[in-house]
Design an enzyme around this catalytic site. Structure first.
Site, PDB file in Angstrom:
ATOM      1  N   HIS A   1      -3.424   6.084   3.859  1.00  0.00           N
ATOM      2  CA  HIS A   1      -4.256   4.970   3.406  1.00  0.00           C
ATOM      3  C   HIS A   1      -3.749   3.624   3.903  1.00  0.00           C
ATOM      4  O   HIS A   1      -4.507   2.805   4.438  1.00  0.00           O
ATOM      5  CB  HIS A   1      -4.322   4.981   1.877  1.00  0.00           C
ATOM      6  CG  HIS A   1      -5.273   3.998   1.294  1.00  0.00           C
ATOM      7  ND1 HIS A   1      -4.901   2.722   0.914  1.00  0.00           N
ATOM      8  CD2 HIS A   1      -6.596   4.094   1.011  1.00  0.00           C
ATOM      9  CE1 HIS A   1      -5.940   2.085   0.424  1.00  0.00           C
ATOM     10  NE2 HIS A   1      -6.986   2.893   0.465  1.00  0.00           N
TER      11      HIS A   1
ATOM     12  N   ASP B   1       0.847  -1.190   0.000  1.00  0.00           N
ATOM     13  CA  ASP B   1       0.000   0.000   0.000  1.00  0.00           C
ATOM     14  C   ASP B   1       0.883   1.242   0.000  1.00  0.00           C
ATOM     15  O   ASP B   1       1.967   1.230  -0.588  1.00  0.00           O
ATOM     16  CB  ASP B   1      -0.937  -0.036   1.219  1.00  0.00           C
ATOM     17  CG  ASP B   1      -2.279   0.624   0.962  1.00  0.00           C
ATOM     18  OD1 ASP B   1      -2.308   1.861   0.837  1.00  0.00           O
ATOM     19  OD2 ASP B   1      -3.300  -0.082   0.890  1.00  0.00           O
TER      20      ASP B   1
ATOM     21  N   SER C   1     -11.030  -0.720  -0.892  1.00  0.00           N
ATOM     22  CA  SER C   1      -9.738  -0.850  -0.212  1.00  0.00           C
ATOM     23  C   SER C   1      -9.916  -1.366   1.203  1.00  0.00           C
ATOM     24  O   SER C   1      -9.191  -2.262   1.654  1.00  0.00           O
ATOM     25  CB  SER C   1      -9.037   0.513  -0.149  1.00  0.00           C
ATOM     26  OG  SER C   1      -8.778   1.031  -1.422  1.00  0.00           O
TER      27      SER C   1
END
Length: 461
Positions: free
Chosen positions: A126, A95, A342
């Site tokens: 994130h 990520d 996600s």
């Protein structure tokens, strides 16, 4: 009258199934046997330059991320923890990096493909949010990750704050080529470091008629899933704006009943989600609302395997102080609620870690089968919207499947390629379609003949 009859006949023929797929019609990708997995050594694939300030996730005013969200409640984690908390599992987070802290203390450095760091940094927020969903630690509030006893491996593979110093040609294809190369290396690196669950929540979408070379990526995915026995979980993709760093994808048409031999409608795909489309090696995850319904932004496709909560998420901030967060700043620095496939992928990766811990004798293919076989099915067959259905953590840990008479506790079996589902016997349905088509053609021809006969009997004006 004659023209109308033949127009009706032509329309009938099309509906009956004589359909020509577009020139770019695709099918499930095939791993090139001659392709070799790339080196997994971390480091920038191309010189990168920071173009924007880092983002820090935070708390939306008037909210409390410490209160259990409906998404977390949906999985009934306290009941699941009676059987497993993810002990002994290493989950790779490919990520934007992971920022360790009090709520994320068990994070190993896996390297960086953006800069020359160890991967324990997160300029976007994130990756840390996804990591918190997978294995965030419980505190004096209601939040906890799915598998708090698991360890995490942070591999920084992308950042929206960085871009290549030089670029040429089509910018979309250039970025996609870079993303695919980085992802291939990151997956190999994660597998070589011993991760048995690999979470990929950053995806690349391309039009089906404008693809890039993915031979190395296919080899890397097969290497991790088969040779290294890793469960690879990926986000399906988002078709609209959401609290995610991945670019927006285009939607795909759903099942086309005029093509019974292609029930998942591969031939109708117009937008491809990478790496989700690499079936059967990747478990692709769609998003659900807090009520368990498909999220409007969740990208449909024939690769979707399962669905999990993906809206109004709370997790761990990349501030580094252990604070929780439920928002990421948008372009105007306003905190936006966390929603996206996600985060749904993070929940599935967490449950995969629980299953691998409880059933160490299962190989990667069997773990995926257990997750999908115990999902709440919205339909009798897998759909392009939610796959096998909604993730059920407790069922995945407790159900005894027909093929597992010993409860999955048998010694590990040799790992083989995930089986490609056998073609479904569609003979009865094909016969029905053929009969309907023939009847339609006969009716059309009869109508045309009658029209011609009437035309001949009518006086000429």
């Amino acid at each position: 009258m004659i023209r109308a009859a033949f127009a009706c006949l032509a329309a009938t023929v099309v509906v009956a199934g004589w359909w020509t797929p577009p020139a770019w019609a695709i099918g499930p990708p095939v791993v090139d046997a001659a392709a070799q997995p790339p080196s997994g050594d971390p480091g920038p694939v191309a010189p990168m330059e920071q173009r924007g300030a880092c983002s820090v996730s935070g708390v939306i005013p008037g909210t409390d991320p410490g209160v259990p969200t409906p998404s977390q409640t949906m999985l009934n984690l306290p009941a699941a923890w009676q059987f497993s908390r993810g002990e002994g599992q290493l989950v790779a987070i490919i990520d934007t990096g992971v920022q360790p802290g009090p709520r994320l203390p068990n994070v190993d450095a896996g390297g960086d493909f953006v800069e020359s760091t160890d991967g324990l940094t997160d300029c976007d927020g994130h990756g840390t949010l996804v990591a918190g969903i997978v294995a965030g630690q419980p505190g004096n509030d209601g939040f906890s990750g799915v598998a708090p006893a698991a360890r995490l491996l942070s591999i920084r593979a992308m950042s929206t704050k960085f871009s290549p110093r030089t670029s040429g040609g089509d910018p979309q294809l250039a970025q996609a080529t870079l993303d695919v190369a980085v992802l291939a290396g990151a997956i190999v690196h994660a597998a070589d470091l011993g991760a048995k669950v690999i979470n990929v929540s950053t995806i690349t979408c391309l039009p089906a008629d404008r693809m890039v070379d993915q031979a190395a990526l296919g080899a890397a995915i097969r290497y991790a899933a088969v040779d290294k026995d890793a469960v690879i979980v990926a986000a399906a993709g988002n078709t609209g704006a959401s609290g995610s760093v991945s670019a927006s994808c285009d939607s795909n048409p759903l099942t086309d009943l005029s093509r019974p031999d292609d029930p998942r409608n591969w031939a109708g795909v117009t937008s491809v989600s990478i790496p989700s489309w690499w079936q059967p090696y990747v478990l692709s995850v769609a998003s659900l609302t807090s009520a368990g319904q498909p999220s409007k932004f969740s990208m449909p496709g024939p690769w979707v395997g399962i669905a999990a909560p993906g809206e109004n998420i709370a997790s761990v901030s990349n501030s580094g102080d252990g604070a929780l967060a439920n928002g990421l700043p948008d372009a105007h620095q306003k905190l936006v609620a966390l929603s996206g496939t996600s985060y749904a992928a993070g929940y599935v990766s967490g449950v995969a870690a629980l299953v691998r811990s409880r059933y160490p004798g299962l190989n990667a293919t069997e773990v995926v089968r257990r997750l999908t076989a115990t999902a709440h099915r919205g339909a009798r067959e897998s759909s392009n919207i939610v796959g096998a259905g909604n993730l059920d953590a407790v069922a995945a840990l407790t159900w005894q499947l027909p093929a597992e008479p010993g409860g999955g506790a048998a010694p590990a079996k040799p790992v083989a390629d995930p089986p490609v589902p056998a073609p479904k016997d569609t003979t009865p349905r094909n016969v029905a379609f053929a009969g309907a088509a023939a009847l339609s053609v006969l009716v059309g021809l009869t109508a045309a003949t009658v029209a011609i006969a009437r035309r001949r009997r009518e006086p000429t004006e």
